[in-house]
Design a protein around this motif. Structure first.
Motif, PDB file in Angstrom:
ATOM      1  N   PHE A 183       0.815  -1.212   0.000  1.00 52.20           N
ATOM      2  CA  PHE A 183       0.000   0.000   0.000  1.00 52.20           C
ATOM      3  C   PHE A 183       0.852   1.267   0.000  1.00 52.20           C
ATOM      4  O   PHE A 183       0.433   2.296  -0.535  1.00 52.20           O
ATOM      5  CB  PHE A 183      -0.949  -0.009   1.199  1.00 52.20           C
ATOM      6  CG  PHE A 183      -2.022  -1.042   1.091  1.00 52.20           C
ATOM      7  CD1 PHE A 183      -3.075  -0.883   0.195  1.00 52.20           C
ATOM      8  CD2 PHE A 183      -1.993  -2.193   1.858  1.00 52.20           C
ATOM      9  CE1 PHE A 183      -4.067  -1.836   0.069  1.00 52.20           C
ATOM     10  CE2 PHE A 183      -2.979  -3.159   1.745  1.00 52.20           C
ATOM     11  CZ  PHE A 183      -4.022  -2.981   0.855  1.00 52.20           C
ATOM     12  N   ASP A 184       2.042   1.197   0.587  1.00 47.15           N
ATOM     13  CA  ASP A 184       2.910   2.367   0.570  1.00 47.15           C
ATOM     14  C   ASP A 184       3.310   2.716  -0.865  1.00 47.15           C
ATOM     15  O   ASP A 184       3.318   3.893  -1.253  1.00 47.15           O
ATOM     16  CB  ASP A 184       4.168   2.111   1.408  1.00 47.15           C
ATOM     17  CG  ASP A 184       3.876   2.060   2.900  1.00 47.15           C
ATOM     18  OD1 ASP A 184       2.883   2.688   3.322  1.00 47.15           O
ATOM     19  OD2 ASP A 184       4.631   1.407   3.638  1.00 47.15           O
ATOM     20  N   ALA A 185       3.633   1.701  -1.655  1.00 50.72           N
ATOM     21  CA  ALA A 185       3.994   1.935  -3.055  1.00 50.72           C
ATOM     22  C   ALA A 185       2.792   2.446  -3.841  1.00 50.72           C
ATOM     23  O   ALA A 185       2.913   3.374  -4.651  1.00 50.72           O
ATOM     24  CB  ALA A 185       4.535   0.650  -3.681  1.00 50.72           C
ATOM     25  N   LEU A 186       1.625   1.845  -3.606  1.00 47.32           N
ATOM     26  CA  LEU A 186       0.413   2.264  -4.306  1.00 47.32           C
ATOM     27  C   LEU A 186       0.088   3.720  -3.994  1.00 47.32           C
ATOM     28  O   LEU A 186      -0.238   4.508  -4.897  1.00 47.32           O
ATOM     29  CB  LEU A 186      -0.753   1.352  -3.913  1.00 47.32           C
ATOM     30  CG  LEU A 186      -2.136   1.717  -4.459  1.00 47.32           C
ATOM     31  CD1 LEU A 186      -2.126   1.807  -5.981  1.00 47.32           C
ATOM     32  CD2 LEU A 186      -3.172   0.693  -3.992  1.00 47.32           C
ATOM     33  N   ARG A 187       0.192   4.092  -2.728  1.00 48.75           N
ATOM     34  CA  ARG A 187      -0.103   5.479  -2.346  1.00 48.75           C
ATOM     35  C   ARG A 187       0.884   6.451  -2.988  1.00 48.75           C
ATOM     36  O   ARG A 187       0.510   7.533  -3.445  1.00 48.75           O
ATOM     37  CB  ARG A 187      -0.072   5.620  -0.826  1.00 48.75           C
ATOM     38  CG  ARG A 187      -1.215   4.893  -0.112  1.00 48.75           C
ATOM     39  CD  ARG A 187      -1.086   4.988   1.387  1.00 48.75           C
ATOM     40  NE  ARG A 187      -2.018   4.088   2.047  1.00 48.75           N
ATOM     41  CZ  ARG A 187      -1.674   3.192   2.975  1.00 48.75           C
ATOM     42  NH1 ARG A 187      -0.408   3.091   3.356  1.00 48.75           N
ATOM     43  NH2 ARG A 187      -2.577   2.398   3.511  1.00 48.75           N
TER      44      ARG A 187
ATOM     45  N   ILE B 125      -8.611  -1.164  -4.001  1.00 50.24           N
ATOM     46  CA  ILE B 125      -9.521  -0.250  -4.690  1.00 50.24           C
ATOM     47  C   ILE B 125      -9.762   0.997  -3.835  1.00 50.24           C
ATOM     48  O   ILE B 125      -9.815   2.120  -4.346  1.00 50.24           O
ATOM     49  CB  ILE B 125     -10.856  -0.949  -5.019  1.00 50.24           C
ATOM     50  CG1 ILE B 125     -10.618  -2.176  -5.908  1.00 50.24           C
ATOM     51  CG2 ILE B 125     -11.811   0.016  -5.708  1.00 50.24           C
ATOM     52  CD1 ILE B 125      -9.942  -1.878  -7.225  1.00 50.24           C
ATOM     53  N   ASP B 126      -9.879   0.801  -2.523  1.00 48.72           N
ATOM     54  CA  ASP B 126     -10.057   1.936  -1.608  1.00 48.72           C
ATOM     55  C   ASP B 126      -8.916   2.937  -1.732  1.00 48.72           C
ATOM     56  O   ASP B 126      -9.114   4.151  -1.586  1.00 48.72           O
ATOM     57  CB  ASP B 126     -10.115   1.448  -0.152  1.00 48.72           C
ATOM     58  CG  ASP B 126     -11.475   0.887   0.233  1.00 48.72           C
ATOM     59  OD1 ASP B 126     -12.458   1.194  -0.465  1.00 48.72           O
ATOM     60  OD2 ASP B 126     -11.552   0.142   1.223  1.00 48.72           O
ATOM     61  N   GLU B 127      -7.713   2.428  -1.996  1.00 47.87           N
ATOM     62  CA  GLU B 127      -6.522   3.280  -2.063  1.00 47.87           C
ATOM     63  C   GLU B 127      -6.342   3.930  -3.435  1.00 47.87           C
ATOM     64  O   GLU B 127      -5.339   4.605  -3.667  1.00 47.87           O
ATOM     65  CB  GLU B 127      -5.271   2.475  -1.695  1.00 47.87           C
ATOM     66  CG  GLU B 127      -5.207   2.033  -0.250  1.00 47.87           C
ATOM     67  CD  GLU B 127      -4.942   3.177   0.718  1.00 47.87           C
ATOM     68  OE1 GLU B 127      -4.591   4.286   0.255  1.00 47.87           O
ATOM     69  OE2 GLU B 127      -5.111   2.970   1.925  1.00 47.87           O
ATOM     70  N   GLY B 128      -7.288   3.708  -4.340  1.00 48.56           N
ATOM     71  CA  GLY B 128      -7.237   4.428  -5.607  1.00 48.56           C
ATOM     72  C   GLY B 128      -6.844   3.628  -6.822  1.00 48.56           C
ATOM     73  O   GLY B 128      -6.659   4.196  -7.896  1.00 48.56           O
TER      74      GLY B 128
END
Length: 211
Positions: free
Chosen positions: A62-66, A93-96
Motif C-alpha cells: 500500500f505504501d507503493a500504491l499510495r 480499490i479503496d486506495e485508488g
C-alpha cells in the motif's frame, strides 16, 4: 497511450509488454523494477495506465500504491499480485487502484483483463465479486436504464472516479468546481445504489454495466 510496467522480474515485465503489444498498435511502454524507479519515470513523463506489482523491493504494497497514486494522479493504476484475498482487493480499490489482476490468472484471463483496462474499464477477479454480500432489497443495483439516464457530465465524472482519480483531479480535468463533482458523483452513486467510489467499482463490475 503511455503505459508503465512496474515489476522486479524483468522476464515478467517483458512478457507483459508482449501481451499488451498484441492488443493495440498505438501503445508506448516504459518499465521500472521498483517504486523508486517508477516515481522517476513518472517525473519524466505522464502515463495513462500503470501496472504495479504489489510486492516490490523497497517501497511496496500500500505504501507503493499510495506513492504512485500521489505522483500520477491522472493515471489508471492496475495492481498485480499473487495475493487474492478479497479483503485486500477491496483495500487496493479503496486506495485508488482502478483494477486488480491476480498473477495466477491464465493467459486468456490476463489478456481479457488487460483488454478491458486498456478500453477504460475496470477488472476485478470473479471471486472478489462473489465474496461481496448482495445489496439489501432497498438498495438493489439498478440496471442500464437508470444509469443511462445520467447526463454525459455525470457519466464522465463517474468514469474518472472509477479510475481512482480524486475529486480535485476530476474537477481540474473537467473544468468544474469540486462541489459540482461531488454533486455529480452523489447522483451517480444514488443510481447505482452505493455510497462511495469503491462500492461503485464493485457494483458496476458485478452487474456488468457499461459506464
Amino acid at each position: 497511450m503511455n503505459i508503465l510496467l512496474v515489476d522486479d522480474h524483468e522476464l515478467f515485465r517483458e512478457g507483459l509488454q508482449l501481451l499488451l503489444a498484441d492488443l493495440d498498435d498505438d501503445l508506448n511502454f516504459s518499465q521500472a523494477s521498483n517504486c523508486a524507479a517508477a516515481l522517476e519515470r513518472i517525473g519524466e513523463q505522464s502515463f495513462d495506465v500503470i501496472v504495479l506489482d504489489f510486492h516490490l523491493p523497497g517501497l511496496q504494497r500500500f505504501d507503493a500504491l499510495r506513492a504512485v497514486r500521489a505522483h500520477a494522479e491522472e493515471a489508471a493504476i492496475v495492481v498485480l499480485s499473487a495475493e487474492e484475498d478479497p479483503t485486500l482487493i477491496r483495500q487496493v480499490i479503496d486506495e485508488g487502484a482502478a483494477g486488480f489482476i491476480p498473477k495466477a490468472s491464465s493467459h486468456a484471463v490476463m489478456m481479457a483483463a488487460l483488454r478491458l483496462i486498456l478500453a477504460g474499464g475496470t477488472y476485478l477477479p470473479p471471486h472478489a465479486l462473489a465474496s461481496e454480500a448482495p445489496p439489501p432489497a432497498s438498495a438493489e443495483i439498478p440496471q442500464a436504464g437508470p444509469v443511462a439516464r445520467l447526463t454525459e457530465r455525470q457519466l464522465s465524472t463517474l468514469r474518472l472516479a472509477m479510475l481512482g482519480k480524486s475529486n480535485k483531479v476530476i474537477a481540474r480535468e473537467m473544468d468544474l468546481s469540486e462541489a459540482t463533482v461531488k454533486a455529480h458523483l452523489a447522483e451517480c452513486f444514488k443510481r447505482l445504489g452505493v455510497h462511495n467510489r469503491t462500492e461503485a467499482v464493485f457494483a458496476v463490475a458485478r452487474a456488468g454495466l457499461k459506464i
